[in-house]
Design a protein around this motif. Structure first.
Motif, PDB file in Angstrom:
ATOM      1  N   GLU A   1     -34.857 -99.626  12.670  1.00 26.42           N
ATOM      2  CA  GLU A   1     -34.371-100.261  13.906  1.00 26.42           C
ATOM      3  C   GLU A   1     -32.841-100.228  13.996  1.00 26.42           C
ATOM      4  OE1 GLU A   1     -35.202-104.512  15.587  1.00 26.42           O
ATOM      5  OE2 GLU A   1     -37.061-103.630  14.799  1.00 26.42           O
ATOM      6  N   SER A   2     -32.182-100.479  12.852  1.00 25.69           N
ATOM      7  CA  SER A   2     -30.717-100.539  12.925  1.00 25.69           C
ATOM      8  C   SER A   2     -30.120 -99.135  13.052  1.00 25.69           C
ATOM      9  CB  SER A   2     -30.139-101.322  11.747  1.00 25.69           C
ATOM     10  OG  SER A   2     -30.116-100.531  10.597  1.00 25.69           O
ATOM     11  N   ASP A   3     -30.741 -98.122  12.417  1.00 26.29           N
ATOM     12  CA  ASP A   3     -30.227 -96.749  12.594  1.00 26.29           C
ATOM     13  C   ASP A   3     -30.451 -96.276  14.025  1.00 26.29           C
ATOM     14  OD1 ASP A   3     -29.388 -96.676  10.023  1.00 26.29           O
ATOM     15  OD2 ASP A   3     -31.038 -95.450   9.242  1.00 26.29           O
ATOM     16  N   PHE A   4     -31.585 -96.713  14.604  1.00 21.02           N
ATOM     17  CA  PHE A   4     -31.883 -96.344  15.993  1.00 21.02           C
ATOM     18  C   PHE A   4     -30.801 -96.915  16.911  1.00 21.02           C
ATOM     19  CE2 PHE A   4     -33.775 -96.604  20.157  1.00 21.02           C
ATOM     20  CZ  PHE A   4     -34.652 -95.526  20.238  1.00 21.02           C
ATOM     21  N   SER A   5     -30.486 -98.172  16.676  1.00 18.39           N
ATOM     22  CA  SER A   5     -29.493 -98.817  17.525  1.00 18.39           C
ATOM     23  C   SER A   5     -28.108 -98.194  17.297  1.00 18.39           C
ATOM     24  CB  SER A   5     -29.560-100.321  17.248  1.00 18.39           C
ATOM     25  OG  SER A   5     -28.350-100.907  17.369  1.00 18.39           O
ATOM     26  N   ASP A   6     -27.790 -97.841  16.040  1.00 20.29           N
ATOM     27  CA  ASP A   6     -26.509 -97.163  15.758  1.00 20.29           C
ATOM     28  C   ASP A   6     -26.434 -95.822  16.490  1.00 20.29           C
ATOM     29  OD1 ASP A   6     -25.820 -99.200  14.126  1.00 20.29           O
ATOM     30  OD2 ASP A   6     -26.076 -98.107  12.231  1.00 20.29           O
ATOM     31  N   ALA A   7     -27.560 -95.094  16.497  1.00 18.84           N
ATOM     32  CA  ALA A   7     -27.580 -93.772  17.146  1.00 18.84           C
ATOM     33  C   ALA A   7     -27.331 -93.909  18.646  1.00 18.84           C
ATOM     34  CB  ALA A   7     -28.917 -93.070  16.877  1.00 18.84           C
ATOM     35  N   MET A   8     -27.944 -94.931  19.258  1.00 16.52           N
ATOM     36  CA  MET A   8     -27.726 -95.145  20.699  1.00 16.52           C
ATOM     37  C   MET A   8     -26.263 -95.490  20.975  1.00 16.52           C
ATOM     38  SD  MET A   8     -30.796 -96.746  22.791  1.00 16.52           S
ATOM     39  CE  MET A   8     -30.704 -98.414  22.205  1.00 16.52           C
ATOM     40  N   THR A   9     -25.695 -96.322  20.104  1.00 11.80           N
ATOM     41  CA  THR A   9     -24.288 -96.719  20.273  1.00 11.80           C
ATOM     42  C   THR A   9     -23.373 -95.504  20.164  1.00 11.80           C
ATOM     43  OG1 THR A   9     -24.840 -98.822  19.252  1.00 11.80           O
ATOM     44  CG2 THR A   9     -22.507 -98.293  19.385  1.00 11.80           C
ATOM     45  N   LYS A  10     -23.701 -94.635  19.165  1.00  6.62           N
ATOM     46  CA  LYS A  10     -22.886 -93.438  18.948  1.00  6.62           C
ATOM     47  C   LYS A  10     -22.932 -92.532  20.172  1.00  6.62           C
ATOM     48  CE  LYS A  10     -23.538 -92.001  14.389  1.00  6.62           C
ATOM     49  NZ  LYS A  10     -24.211 -91.040  13.496  1.00  6.62           N
ATOM     50  N   LYS A  11     -24.161 -92.305  20.670  1.00  4.71           N
ATOM     51  CA  LYS A  11     -24.306 -91.423  21.846  1.00  4.71           C
ATOM     52  C   LYS A  11     -23.494 -91.972  23.012  1.00  4.71           C
ATOM     53  CE  LYS A  11     -26.077 -89.881  25.841  1.00  4.71           C
ATOM     54  NZ  LYS A  11     -26.053 -90.490  27.166  1.00  4.71           N
TER      55      LYS A  11
END
Ligand code: BG6
Ligand code: MG
Length: 218
Positions: free
Chosen positions: A67-77
């Motif tokens: 969940e936290s990597d998913f949210s990090d990926a969205m933030t990065k994009k």
């Protein structure tokens, strides 16, 4: 008597050419995750939310994220996307769009925005289009993504115009489906081979006038 009372516009790829920036940002993220990403895949992401886009990319790459990597990926994009759009200016409004909106407003049409993007208000401000809109429905106000009609139905509700008196302008398949599902006239903006379900497809607003709105049913 005219056939329609309200015009609801998608943002990305209809009013401004931000589709290319979304593509670049998603491609950058896909590469960082080791997933290959091409134009055809990008076409399927048009019109859908940030979260659903990432879910699809991960599915295509056979990847699972916490969940936290998913949210990090969205933030990065989104951070990369914001870097691309930070320097947008009124010149990036697509050809014919500003004058079409101004003419439509002058003619008394209600004008709405129906976008999945949470960045829509920022972009409209950057390109100085905000004041032309009577309502702005964006990704912050919707719960369901296109092809669900929610975004356009909320727009029609805000404008107090019945769905069958609304024309939607869309560059994405999911958006055309959403407009049809909402009982609205769907004008595809772009390639007729991609936007097969649209009632009509126009290449853009350079040769489309407010008078043409009355011949959409011919
Ligand atoms: C849509 C775009 O308008 O907005 C999609 O067509 C994008 O490509 C979606 O993913 C969400 O945008 P944002 O700016 O909230 O990430
Ligand atoms: Mg679009």
């Amino acid at each position: 008597m005219r056939l329609y009372e309200a015009l609801i516009f998608d943002l990305d790829g209809v009013l401004v050419d931000t589709a290319k920036y979304h593509f670049l940002a998603w491609q950058r993220l896909a590469i960082s995750l080791g997933v290959s990403f091409n134009e055809e895949m990008n076409e399927r992401l048009k019109g859908i939310s940030r979260q659903e886009s990432l879910e699809l990319i991960l599915e295509w790459g056979g990847i699972r994220l916490s969940e936290s990597d998913f949210s990090d990926a969205m933030t990065k994009k989104n951070k990369w996307y914001l870097e691309y759009i930070e320097s947008m200016n009124p010149e990036e409004v697509l050809p014919g769009v500003r004058s079409f909106l101004e003419e439509a407003k002058k003619a008394g049409y209600k004008i709405g925005l129906g976008s999945a993007s949470k960045n829509a208000p920022f972009i409209l401000d950057k390109v100085l289009l905000t004041s032309l809109f009577d309502t702005i429905i964006d990704g912050n106000r919707t719960k369901k993504s296109k092809p669900d009609p929610e975004v356009f139905l909320l727009g029609a509700l805000d404008l107090a115009i019945p769905a069958d008196k609304c024309v939607v302008f869309e560059d994405a398949q999911a958006g055309v489906q959403a407009a049809k599902a909402g009982g609205m006239m769907a004008i595809g903006v772009g390639d007729p081979d991609v936007l097969k379900e649209a009632d009509r497809v126009i290449p853009g607003f350079a040769d489309f006038t407010v008078e043409d709105l009355n011949s959409l049913k011919d």
